[in-house]
Design a protein around this motif. Structure first.
Motif, PDB file in Angstrom:
ATOM      1  N   SER A  82       0.826  -1.206   0.000  1.00  0.00           N
ATOM      2  CA  SER A  82       0.000   0.000   0.000  1.00  0.00           C
ATOM      3  C   SER A  82       0.857   1.251   0.000  1.00  0.00           C
ATOM      4  CB  SER A  82      -0.918  -0.003   1.229  1.00  0.00           C
ATOM      5  OG  SER A  82      -1.800  -1.096   1.201  1.00  0.00           O
ATOM      6  N   PHE A  83       1.959   1.198   0.742  1.00  0.00           N
ATOM      7  CA  PHE A  83       2.869   2.347   0.826  1.00  0.00           C
ATOM      8  C   PHE A  83       3.482   2.674  -0.539  1.00  0.00           C
ATOM      9  CE2 PHE A  83       7.372   3.633   1.310  1.00  0.00           C
ATOM     10  CZ  PHE A  83       7.168   4.926   1.776  1.00  0.00           C
ATOM     11  N   ILE A  84       4.013   1.648  -1.231  1.00  0.00           N
ATOM     12  CA  ILE A  84       4.680   1.915  -2.495  1.00  0.00           C
ATOM     13  C   ILE A  84       3.674   2.255  -3.603  1.00  0.00           C
ATOM     14  CG2 ILE A  84       6.696   0.527  -1.925  1.00  0.00           C
ATOM     15  CD1 ILE A  84       5.588  -1.717  -3.652  1.00  0.00           C
ATOM     16  N   GLU A  85       2.422   1.793  -3.475  1.00  0.00           N
ATOM     17  CA  GLU A  85       1.402   2.105  -4.470  1.00  0.00           C
ATOM     18  C   GLU A  85       0.655   3.391  -4.141  1.00  0.00           C
ATOM     19  OE1 GLU A  85      -1.086  -1.335  -4.591  1.00  0.00           O
ATOM     20  OE2 GLU A  85       0.298  -2.491  -5.845  1.00  0.00           O
ATOM     21  N   GLY A  86       0.907   3.951  -2.968  1.00  0.00           N
ATOM     22  CA  GLY A  86       0.228   5.174  -2.571  1.00  0.00           C
ATOM     23  C   GLY A  86      -1.247   4.974  -2.260  1.00  0.00           C
ATOM     24  N   THR A  87      -1.579   3.806  -1.723  1.00  0.00           N
ATOM     25  CA  THR A  87      -2.990   3.510  -1.418  1.00  0.00           C
ATOM     26  C   THR A  87      -3.202   3.287   0.084  1.00  0.00           C
ATOM     27  OG1 THR A  87      -2.604   1.149  -1.851  1.00  0.00           O
ATOM     28  CG2 THR A  87      -3.411   2.504  -3.686  1.00  0.00           C
ATOM     29  N   ASP A  88      -2.388   3.953   0.914  1.00  0.00           N
ATOM     30  CA  ASP A  88      -2.499   3.706   2.354  1.00  0.00           C
ATOM     31  C   ASP A  88      -3.220   4.839   3.081  1.00  0.00           C
ATOM     32  OD1 ASP A  88      -0.526   5.554   1.984  1.00  0.00           O
ATOM     33  OD2 ASP A  88       0.895   4.654   3.397  1.00  0.00           O
ATOM     34  N   SER A  89      -3.948   5.672   2.353  1.00  0.00           N
ATOM     35  CA  SER A  89      -4.662   6.794   2.960  1.00  0.00           C
ATOM     36  C   SER A  89      -6.132   6.459   3.161  1.00  0.00           C
ATOM     37  CB  SER A  89      -4.541   8.041   2.089  1.00  0.00           C
ATOM     38  OG  SER A  89      -5.444   9.046   2.512  1.00  0.00           O
ATOM     39  N   VAL A  90      -6.592   6.510   4.397  1.00  0.00           N
ATOM     40  CA  VAL A  90      -8.009   6.289   4.691  1.00  0.00           C
ATOM     41  C   VAL A  90      -8.853   7.378   4.048  1.00  0.00           C
ATOM     42  CG1 VAL A  90      -9.735   6.242   6.526  1.00  0.00           C
ATOM     43  CG2 VAL A  90      -7.564   5.026   6.821  1.00  0.00           C
ATOM     44  N   ALA A  91      -8.412   8.616   4.134  1.00  0.00           N
ATOM     45  CA  ALA A  91      -9.165   9.725   3.542  1.00  0.00           C
ATOM     46  C   ALA A  91      -9.320   9.546   2.033  1.00  0.00           C
ATOM     47  CB  ALA A  91      -8.487  11.052   3.852  1.00  0.00           C
TER      48      ALA A  91
END
Length: 534
Positions: free
Chosen positions: A331-340
């Protein structure tokens, strides 16, 4: 050796079997202990005439033929229903179907079933007859409608069967099947990933209620549906099946048209659509196109209400994976770790589905509750990517508790993100339900409860299609991603991708939605990518 008078049925059947296998009369006579002329006389049916009458009536039978679907039905549109013996048809419904067939170049097909009110048996006798009005349309043999859809016209299932689809999961092999029966049921069957969805459907009936006045018959009469299936096949070979049900006038709705014996009324809108679970972060882009874009379901059918289940997956910090280091790193490397950012995708779906003539109802679902669990269990200091949003939500939670207000966590998160990321408030026509809230559609055909997501069952059990069917009131639920119809309960599929990583193995998921017509009758629409009808 048999008695010379052939007083044994076994001996007679052995003579017939040996003759059919090519043995000579002389050889047969030596085996059974008769003279050759007696064997010849028996096989020529000049003796034991009573036996031969019973033999011809089915004393012994059998076939080497596999009940395969070899015949292909010609045409691209069909209306398929069933009919009971010795029972009048619903004339207005039949005439409405004929109106549909004329308007759509469709073929009516009727499969018959037998119900013996005198002997409680499913056996035909010399007094069996069918209403002359449907005789030209009767087809009681199997056939293919499309490469992966078959018509099981040979099946003869008692109308009192509680679950007529029971035991038929493999009957049509890897194809979908249409099963003649007086009930309306639907079952989604598992298949390997990547294969097209597989379903079993029952048809409803074109004949009136005609049952024994005892428990089994009375239950069957209650669930008897004057209805049929509309089947469409396009030039690509893709097919769609929808339920049609007669109203008090004998008319029926199919999508945006209303059919009567006197003609067709066009441009009709529906009462509601209950979308397959949304899962905004994982919604299938082709499915979403067929739902909300020009020519899609929303703008064609113009529902007064839209019901949305599992609006967001809360994927970034769902309790199923937030402690999985591999998932977190990916998620971090794909930029998908934001709940918002996850919540923002849900906001985007709401804006995309918004129209001035519709109301949106967001049903309280199990994925919504993941937000609450995240706030209770996690430490914002260990999650810098979500610290600010976490603290905003946590502050609102404590303020609501301090003021003794009942807070809807998903609604508050959606409103924060709508202001922060879209720079505008949510439209006023969106309602967020809390768990155990009630939202009832009032229709001419009775009340329909649309407020149960499907994760909470009766008395603390897990939710299920059959469990919700026991509630008495008609229901529309979601949650399982597996569509189905059982008695008064309809269950949606999903709008998400069909492979979300965690659903390992064969799957019964499908892109299926439930629609409610203005008269209260319902149907399930299944998408094939962006296509939702022929």
């Amino acid at each position: 050796m048999y008695n010379s008078k052939l007083d044994s049925e076994e001996a007679k059947l052995d003579i017939i079997r040996m003759s059919e296998e090519g043995f000579s009369n002389r050889f047969i006579a030596s085996v059974v202990g008769l003279n050759e002329s007696s064997v010849r006389k028996f096989l020529n049916r000049k003796s034991y005439k009573n036996f031969w009458e019973r033999y011809d009536a089915g004393l012994v039978s059998g076939t080497k033929e596999d009940p395969a679907y070899k015949e292909y039905l010609e045409g691209k549109r069909f209306v398929i229903t069933s009919a009971q013996n010795n029972t009048w048809v619903h004339k207005d419904f039949l005439n409405s179907i004929l109106t549909y067939c004329k308007a759509n170049d469709a073929r009516l097909i009727v499969s018959t079933f037998h119900y013996n009110k005198n002997g409680f048996q499913n056996n035909e006798d010399e007094d069996t007859w069918y209403d002359p009005a449907i005789r030209p349309y009767i087809l009681d043999r199997p056939a293919k409608i499309a490469e992966s859809l078959v018509y099981c016209g040979e099946l003869n299932i008692l109308p009192t069967a509680v679950n007529p689809l029971s035991g038929l999961d493999t009957y049509t092999k890897n194809a979908s099947g249409i099963v003649p029966h007086a009930k309306v049921q639907m079952k989604s069957l598992p298949r390997q990933k990547g294969e097209e969805p597989r379903f079993l459907y029952t048809t409803g009936s074109i004949t009136l209620r005609n049952y024994i006045d005892m428990k089994a018959g009375q239950k069957a009469a209650f669930h008897h549906v004057i209805g049929a299936l509309v089947v469409e096949v396009d030039d690509d070979g893709d097919w769609w099946v929808r339920q049609i049900c007669a109203d008090s006038e004998g008319g029926f709705y199919d999508l945006d048209k209303y059919y009567l014996p006197s003609g067709v009324e066009t441009g009709k809108s529906i009462k509601a659509v209950s979308w397959g679970d949304i899962h905004a972060e994982d919604i299938d882009p082709f499915v979403m196109f067929g739902m909300f874009n020009k020519g899609g379901i929303l703008d064609t059918l113009k529902p007064e209400y839209q019901f949305m289940h599992d609006l967001v997956s809360f994927r970034a910090r769902n309790h199923h994976n937030r402690h999985d280091p591999y998932f977190r790193f990916k998620s971090f490397i794909e930029g998908t770790d934001s709940v918002a950012a996850d919540i923002a995708k849900g906001v985007g779906v709401l804006f995309k589905a918004n129209r001035p003539w519709t109301k949106i109802v967001v049903v309280a679902s199990n994925h919504d509750l993941a937000i609450v669990r995240w706030l209770k269990e996690e430490d914002y200091r260990k999650d810098p990517a979500n610290a600010i949003f976490f603290l905003k939500m946590q502050l609102a939670t404590y303020e609501a508790m301090h003021e003794d207000r009942d807070m809807n966590f998903l609604e508050h998160a959606i409103k924060i993100v709508s202001e922060d990321r879209y720079g505008k408030p949510l439209p006023d026509n969106i309602t967020f339900l809390k768990e155990d809230d009630s939202f009832i559609l009032e229709t001419p055909d009775g009340k329909i409860n649309c407020s149960n997501h499907g994760h909470n069952g009766n008395n603390g059990a897990r939710g299920s299609l059959k469990g919700y069917a026991k509630l008495g009131m008609k229901q529309i639920v979601g949650h399982s991603h597996t569509c189905g119809i059982f008695d008064g309960c309809y269950q949606n599929g999903t709008s998400s991708l069909l492979d979300l990583g965690y659903n390992k193995g064969p799957s019964s998921w499908s892109h299926s939605h439930t629609i409610v017509y203005s008269n209260g009758k319902r149907a399930i629409i299944t998408q094939r990518g962006s296509k939702w009808r022929a």
